[in-house]
Each structure stands twice: as C-alpha cells, then as structure tokens.
Design a protein around this motif. Structure first.
Motif, mmCIF file in Angstrom:
data_model
loop_
_atom_site.group_PDB
_atom_site.id
_atom_site.type_symbol
_atom_site.label_atom_id
_atom_site.label_comp_id
_atom_site.label_asym_id
_atom_site.label_seq_id
_atom_site.Cartn_x
_atom_site.Cartn_y
_atom_site.Cartn_z
ATOM 1 N N GLU A 82 0.820 -1.098 -0.029
ATOM 2 C CA GLU A 82 -0.068 0.006 0.076
ATOM 3 C C GLU A 82 0.873 1.373 0.099
ATOM 4 N N ALA A 83 1.934 1.274 0.817
ATOM 5 C CA ALA A 83 2.726 2.411 0.891
ATOM 6 C C ALA A 83 3.636 2.633 -0.357
ATOM 7 N N VAL A 84 3.752 1.637 -0.976
ATOM 8 C CA VAL A 84 4.532 1.867 -2.380
ATOM 9 C C VAL A 84 3.676 2.195 -3.381
ATOM 10 N N VAL A 85 2.348 1.907 -3.485
ATOM 11 C CA VAL A 85 1.456 2.253 -4.394
ATOM 12 C C VAL A 85 1.060 3.597 -4.189
ATOM 13 N N ARG A 86 0.772 4.318 -2.858
ATOM 14 C CA ARG A 86 0.718 5.612 -2.533
ATOM 15 C C ARG A 86 1.671 6.226 -2.805
ATOM 16 N N ALA A 87 2.971 5.994 -2.860
ATOM 17 C CA ALA A 87 4.103 6.843 -2.987
ATOM 18 C C ALA A 87 4.298 6.938 -4.763
ATOM 19 N N CYS A 88 3.964 5.862 -5.323
ATOM 20 C CA CYS A 88 4.304 5.889 -6.927
ATOM 21 C C CYS A 88 3.039 6.807 -7.267
ATOM 22 N N ALA A 89 1.933 6.631 -6.662
ATOM 23 C CA ALA A 89 0.773 7.316 -7.370
ATOM 24 C C ALA A 89 0.963 8.951 -7.045
ATOM 25 N N GLU A 90 1.380 8.995 -5.866
ATOM 26 C CA GLU A 90 1.582 10.707 -5.548
ATOM 27 C C GLU A 90 2.874 11.059 -6.713
ATOM 28 N N ALA A 91 4.036 10.314 -6.821
ATOM 29 C CA ALA A 91 4.971 10.833 -7.740
ATOM 30 C C ALA A 91 4.753 10.722 -9.159
ATOM 31 N N ALA A 92 3.416 9.961 -9.433
ATOM 32 C CA ALA A 92 3.123 9.798 -11.007
ATOM 33 C C ALA A 92 4.323 8.936 -11.631
ATOM 34 N N VAL A 93 4.649 8.000 -10.898
ATOM 35 C CA VAL A 93 5.733 6.893 -11.557
ATOM 36 C C VAL A 93 4.827 5.774 -11.722
ATOM 37 N N ALA A 94 5.014 5.043 -12.865
ATOM 38 C CA ALA A 94 4.434 3.740 -13.059
ATOM 39 C C ALA A 94 5.021 2.514 -12.337
ATOM 40 N N ILE A 95 4.090 1.556 -11.991
ATOM 41 C CA ILE A 95 4.563 0.442 -11.508
ATOM 42 C C ILE A 95 4.187 -0.618 -12.411
ATOM 43 N N VAL A 96 5.353 -1.805 -12.589
ATOM 44 C CA VAL A 96 4.840 -3.067 -13.086
ATOM 45 C C VAL A 96 5.073 -4.057 -11.934
ATOM 46 N N PRO A 97 3.936 -4.738 -11.634
ATOM 47 C CA PRO A 97 3.754 -5.692 -10.620
ATOM 48 C C PRO A 97 4.464 -6.986 -11.462
#
Lengths: 464, 464
Positions: free
Chosen positions: A56-71
């Motif tokens: 959750e913390a990772v997703v929130r941080a990436c969402a805030e920074a607008a950086v994409a995630i590949v699970p």
C-alpha cells in the motif's frame, strides 16, 4: 543509474526498508528481462515489499509521484506483462509468501501473492487435496501472477481456469486503497465481483497481495488414454462424448501427426500407433474411485483409428504424456518459432486448422497442439525466425502472427487463450474486442487506477 | 398518472412502439409489487423492449432525461431489487426471449434475457444436456434476472452459482453503450471479465440482454440419500468426506430435527428416522454412470445416527425431497416468518446455529435449513410478525434481522448468500463490506453508469 526521482526512492526505502529497494543494474537486471529473453527492459527500481501494508505504501508513493509500477510475480509470463519496458518501478511480490493452514472444512486456503504453485500443491497434498490449476513453471510461477493472468493449463476442462479457483482476494488498488474479502464463501452476493474482475486484469487495476483459493480432492485413481482419429472433427466429436460420459475427465489434449512425428524423431520417442493417426487425443481422468471403466465405456463408443491405448501404470502414463510434453522442446530444435496461444470454438477447430496454411509464407512449417477440451490451440510456425533475426525476418514473423490472429477472429476465436495480452498483444486487442468493450475497460481502469500508474503499457492500448 | 416527463414517454414510445410502453396503473400494478407482496412501489412507466437495440434506445433516452430505470425479469426476487419503489421506469426484459439452437460441440447456448429457466431446461434436455443452476420459480424466473442476481440454488456444490455458468454476456451499460462477447470460449484472456462483473450486479451497472451459458451433461443416473447425525459438526464433517469421495455429488442439504418435525406434522409426512436425528443431510449425486456405489462407499465411512436411507427409485427420492422442500410451506403456516438467506464458513456453522437463540425475542421460534454444501443457511424466525404487522412488530422483526446478521458477520459469514442485496439489505451492506470495498464499488458504478440511472436504490447505499 535510475530515473526514479530521489524523493520517491527515499519514500520507497522508508516504506519497505533500504535492502528491499534495488537500483543497482546488476541486481535489477533479472527483473528486467523475461525468462525467454524475448522481452527486455529496464527497471527504474525494484521494490520488494514484505507485507500488504508495505505494498500500500509503495502504491501510494508511486501514485503521488506519478511513477508507473509494473507488478511482477515469478516472471514466467509469455506476453511481456511483467517486464519494465520503460523504466517503471518493478513491484516484486515474491516476499509475500505467507501460506495459511488449509481450511479443511471449506477445502480452501489463503495464500500470499508470492507463494509458488509448487509450494501450494505440496501444502494441499498434505491434506489429501490438490489445486485445480497446474502449469509447467510450477516451481517459479506465483499465485499472485497466476491470479493476475487468469492462468489456465491442462486441467481447465475439469476445474476451470484460475478465476474459477479464486474465492476472494486481497488487493491494493491503484488509488492505494486496500480491499480484502478472504472469507471464501461459495455463495456470497454482497456486491460486485472484485475478485473476478482483478483476476486476469494483468496488474492494471490493482496489486493482488493474497488470494483465497478453492482446493479440490486429490484423486486416488488416474487413467490416461491415447486415441487416434482419421481427422480433427472426429477428435472434436470424441471430446463431446468423453465429457458427457467421464465425469472426472481432466485433460483432453490434441496432437497432430506432423507434430508427433517431429517429437518422435527429435526426442527419440516411439509413440504408439494411435498417436500417429492424423489427429490424436491424450486423455486423462482422475477420481476418488477408479475411472478406468468409465473411460473404457466412453472409448468403446468412439470411431478411432488404430487401437486405443489405455495406460494405468505411472510408466505407461509417462510415455503418453512425454509425446505431448515433448512438443515444445522438439519445436524449439527447429529454431525459434512464432508461438501463438489462441482459442477457437470447438465446432470450428477443424475449419481453423485447415485454413492456417494460407497464413504461412513459403518454406514455413506449422506445428499445432493444445488443450482441445477448451478449444485452446498452441500454434507454432517454424522456419520464419532465426536466433538473431534481422529486420526482414521480424517483419515476416509479425505478418504471420497478424495473419493467424485474423484467422482466429474469423472463426469467433480469442487471440489470447491463457497467456493474456501483456504488452505483446496490445496492438491486436481490437481484433476481438469492440470499441465499446475497450471503452468500458478504460472506464473501469480509470475507476480503480485513477492516476494510471499500474502496468500502464499492458492490456489496454494507449489512447490515440 | 405518471411523473415520467411527457418528452421521455414520447421517446420511449418511439423506441419500442406505443403498445410496449405501459402507464395505465391497472397494467403497471403487476410490475410494481413483488410476488410475495413484501415490496410494493409504483412504476412511472413500464417499457417492454423487444430487441437489444430497443433496450439501448430506452437506456439512452432515460440517461438523457436523468430518469431512473429498474430492470425487471420474472419478478421472482426476494430482496426488492426489481421493484420500482420510487416511480422509476421499469424496464421489463421478458420479450427478449430468443433462444438459439444449442451449440452441441461447445455444450453451450445463447439465451435472451427473457428466456425462463424452465424453457432453457427443456431446450437443453432435448440435446441430453441440462443447466447447472436450478431454482423453484423456474417457470417464471428469467435468465437475465438470474444473471443479474447471480442465482444459486441446490446444485451450487457441484456446478457453482450462475456466475460459473455465464460464459459471456451482451449488455447495455448505463451510458447506453452495448457490449457483447458471446463466443463462450472457456479460455479467453482478452481483457477484463465484464461478464463476471455484470453477474450479480443487480442491474446497477448494465442491463443484461443475452447470455452465453454453459450446459452440462444430463446425468442418466441419480441417487438420493438421507443421513442422520448426532449434531451439526458431524454433518459438516460428513459433507467433507462426501465431497472428496463422490465426484458427482450435486446436493448436500441440511435439515434439523425441529424443522423436520414441523414439516411432518403440518404436511402430514412420515420422514424416515434418519431425518429425525438432531441434524440430517439429504444428499444427491447424479452421474452418467450409476453413482450409488460411490455414495454407499462414502456413507459407510460416516458416523451416522439411525439407518441411512439410500433412495434409488423416483418415488423414494421424492419422499426424501418432500421433507426438505416442505420447509417453506410448513414455516409459512405458523405466520409470516422473518426470513434470512445467509452463508457461513463451513467450520463455523455449528457455532453460528448455537448462538442464534440469543438473537431471538421471547416466544419466537427458529427453523433453519439450507444448502450445507455451500454453508448457505435459510434462517426463519417465527412468532414475531403477524399478517398485518403493527409498528411494534415491524420494529421487533427488524431488530431480530439486524441481530442475526450481526451474528453472521461475527463468524465471517455473508449477509446475502444467494438472494442479493436489492433494496432490502442495502442498510446492512456495511456489515460485511469495508468502506474501501464500497468505495471501489461506487467507482465501478460511476464508471459504467455515469448518470446513475440504473437501479439507483439497489445494492449500494446512498451517499451520506
């Protein structure tokens, strides 16, 4: 070394601990390429959370920074859905490896996303249960990845795909919210089927962190048979008879003469004559009571070519399965194939196969096999690609692929049966999904991942 | 007569033809009340489209006019999900009664939303197939309604609920767009599972106009058994043994001594001693080959009370089922019951039942029965309501309902097993769904029904 903003890296380290944020290319390289080497990218960073809270913390941080995630799970996918092609943050779920005790009354278990299929199978086995989906990369592939891709395999004809095993999920959605519904009640009409929606969404809507999984009785008895047929329509008709007469039928695999002869010569096997018929089925039934008689009664109703083989000892069974399982290796010996995983309505399999030769360039070879019970065919075109293909070969391979996928759609089939769309097939999605469907997908994506950070290059085409 | 704007009425008439837009209260009355009479409202108009294009035109017209729609199938629901409580336009789907020929190779069929379950069953039967879900109101309930509510019934233990039968849907979403994916491929990983999402969404996301349905072999042999147990945990353990040993087990129904005695005295039946044990199971297996031996082998492993009854003739079977099926009528003879449809994890059924007496007011009676294979219990409280309840009785009934639902949630159960949320249980949804889940539901609703016109009072609570 990385183009992930320093502030985000600091947040990620705070979220999961510095040792679990990798940026050294030597360490991230393995997360940036798939196991076949077909898809190669570059991870901006690899983050390895150990709990759902950390996800959750990772997703929130990436969402805030607008950086994409590949699970990423076990990285055994075949369509580039888990490879960071554009410097994304790889969210590796393998540390979420918690495996609850089996709920024997419910015949269910809750497994973390990082549990491998083999671990789950061993765990179930200790309670005389098993898992309804089985795949060759069982030692590496993870439950999270299998849920995300709605994995299939040879036993779908009996147990359904992964979606039919998933009784509930815990997931972190794109907005960072955590949804969890792991009671696993077989009847539960309290809202939308989030578990089913996330299953097969390829990490584009949420990050599955755990799943409640149905287990099935481990069959004590097993019988395998090989039947030859004069032509594909006879094999299709036989599948119908077998499904109606053999309750515990769990595999109905199709092989064709060319493929079997290739396997036999390349791997030095001696298939029984039944498997050298123009079309042949390898069948398996498994049941608490011996299914041999039921299988024999069904087989007696069929018009087969050559003597049917009914294998009841493990060694006999292994020899039949070796022919089916040897296909991949035998094909690879001819050079890199163009591989397609498609499904076709059962009533149109013969028509589809007959039309394929028109899709091939001169000199190309064709080997088809698959899970006929589901209409799932693996189509392999040889002689088009070399190990270091030049631009012309790549273009030719793409033309073959497009031509075959159009033929699939022409008979009402699916361009992706069990492998998913990933990044590799995005450009073909429009062939079998209408603009209205793709628009609905986009609306759902927007609803659950409003910042568009989850696997943004997979499944859905970029807006024009 | 109606508060639907005249301009909208004109559009609706243009869309479906004047004879199919009803506003006369004499005609709309039947669409404004459910069959039990518990839910009574008023339809602004009843619109009866005959094609998917007409459904699309109706939805677009209502969306533009911002007038709410309540979709309605056979109007056999139990939670007020298809009743216009606030003057909505009722969209009756019964004219969409097209039934394609059975696809024998795929063992599937495409059915319009208005096809009744009984029609589907007869259609499948002519091809030696059957449908995996069966319900008592089969002559009235429609495929569209069954999809919308993810209908269950007694055979879920073998075939799963409606969602497991739906291989694809055609639907008109809230924005008027039409999505259709009716190929019915068992393996098809090309995007999000819209069919699964719409199944069980109670008409709040889209109007299902047709469904592609899985059919299953019609079993030639059937065996029914009745087993008595000293207590509920023994019955639960027996279900585990039976599921592992009897591949074709398709019903595992629980009855309890109080209920059986009530049924026997009210309906004048003479149940076998096994069914008069403290807890009893009525089991059924059905298979292409005779399952009697498999069932007998499993039964021999169990610690039962009294002699097990194994019924193989239709008459013997009917007598056992009469006890189970007589429960509803026998209970109603005691006056209107407070009826709850819940599910509970199998391992906690006994604990849940034991705790129920604490939920009852003095003088109330309790009759429980249900589909134990799925942990689905029908809880009936008698002696609380009268036929013309006064405010105090209604309040007491609501208190009992709330208390029991809290007990359900306390053991990890579901407040709605197979009936849905409808309008009746909206106020309880928060008991088993977290704010994050409800927020995700809302986001999905907003994505597919942006104007909020589809069944706006069902399933999701109004925003505070």
């Amino acid at each position: 070394v990385t183009d992930v903003p320093a502030a985000l890296l600091a947040s990620l380290r705070a979220a999961v601990g510095s040792p679990h944020v990798l940026t050294d290319p030597e360490l991230t390289e393995g997360f940036s390429t798939d196991w076949t080497g077909r898809f190669h990218g570059r991870a901006g960073a690899v983050v390895r959370p150990g709990t759902t809270d950390e996800v959750e913390a990772v997703v929130r941080a990436c969402a805030e920074a607008a950086v994409a995630i590949v699970p990423q799970g076990g990285n055994t996918g075949l369509v580039g859905g888990g490879v960071p092609l554009h410097g994304e943050v790889v969210l590796s779920l393998t540390r979420l490896a918690n495996l609850d005790p089996v709920d024997v009354a419910a015949t269910q278990v809750t497994a973390g996303a990082g549990v491998t299929l083999a671990e789950l199978q061993r765990h179930a086995d200790r309670c005389d249960l098993t898992f309804g989906v089985d795949l060759a990369p069982r030692d590496s592939c993870t439950i999270g990845g299998m849920v995300a891709t709605n994995a299939g395999g040879t036993n779908v004809v009996r147990y359904g795909p992964m979606r039919a095993q998933v009784m509930g999920v815990e997931a972190v959605l794109g907005d960072g919210s955590v949804v969890s519904h792991l009671h696993g009640l077989p009847k539960d009409n309290t809202g939308y089927d989030l578990a089913g929606l996330l299953t097969g969404s390829e990490g584009t809507l949420g990050i599955v962190t755990a799943a409640r999984l149905r287990l099935v009785p481990r069959p004590a008895h097993r019988v395998t048979a090989a039947l030859g047929f004069a032509a594909i329509p006879d094999a299709v008709a036989a599948v119908g008879v077998l499904r109606s007469m053999v309750t515990s039928l769990h595999a109905a695999e199709l092989v064709l003469k060319d493929g079997v002869m290739l396997v036999a010569s390349v791997l030095g096997l001696e298939p029984p004559p039944a498997l050298l018929a123009p079309a042949a089925l390898i069948l398996e039934a498994a049941s608490p009571t011996d299914p041999t008689e039921e299988m024999a009664a069904a087989v007696a109703r069929l018009s087969t070519v050559g003597d049917p083989v009914v294998a009841t000892t493990p060694d006999q069974r292994r020899r039949l399965w070796a022919v089916r399982e040897g296909h991949g290796e035998a094909i690879n010996r001819l050079g890199p194939p163009v591989k397609l995983d498609v499904s076709v309505p059962l009533g149109r399999v013969a028509e589809f196969v007959a039309g394929l030769s028109a899709c091939l360039p001169p000199g190309a070879g064709l080997v088809i096999f698959g899970h006929l019970g589901d209409g799932n065919l693996h189509v392999n075109v040889t002689g088009v690609l070399t190990h270091e293909p030049n631009a012309e070969e790549v273009a030719r391979a793409e033309a073959v692929e497009a031509s075959i996928l159009e033929a699939v759609v022409g008979v009402g089939g699916s361009i992706s049966a069990e492998h998913g769309i990933g990044t590799a097939k995005v450009r073909y999605l429009h062939l079998c999904r209408t603009p209205a469907e793709i628009a609905a997908f986009r609306n759902i994506k927007q609803a659950l991942d409003p910042a568009g950070i989850l696997n943004p290059h997979a499944l859905l085409p970029a807006l024009a």
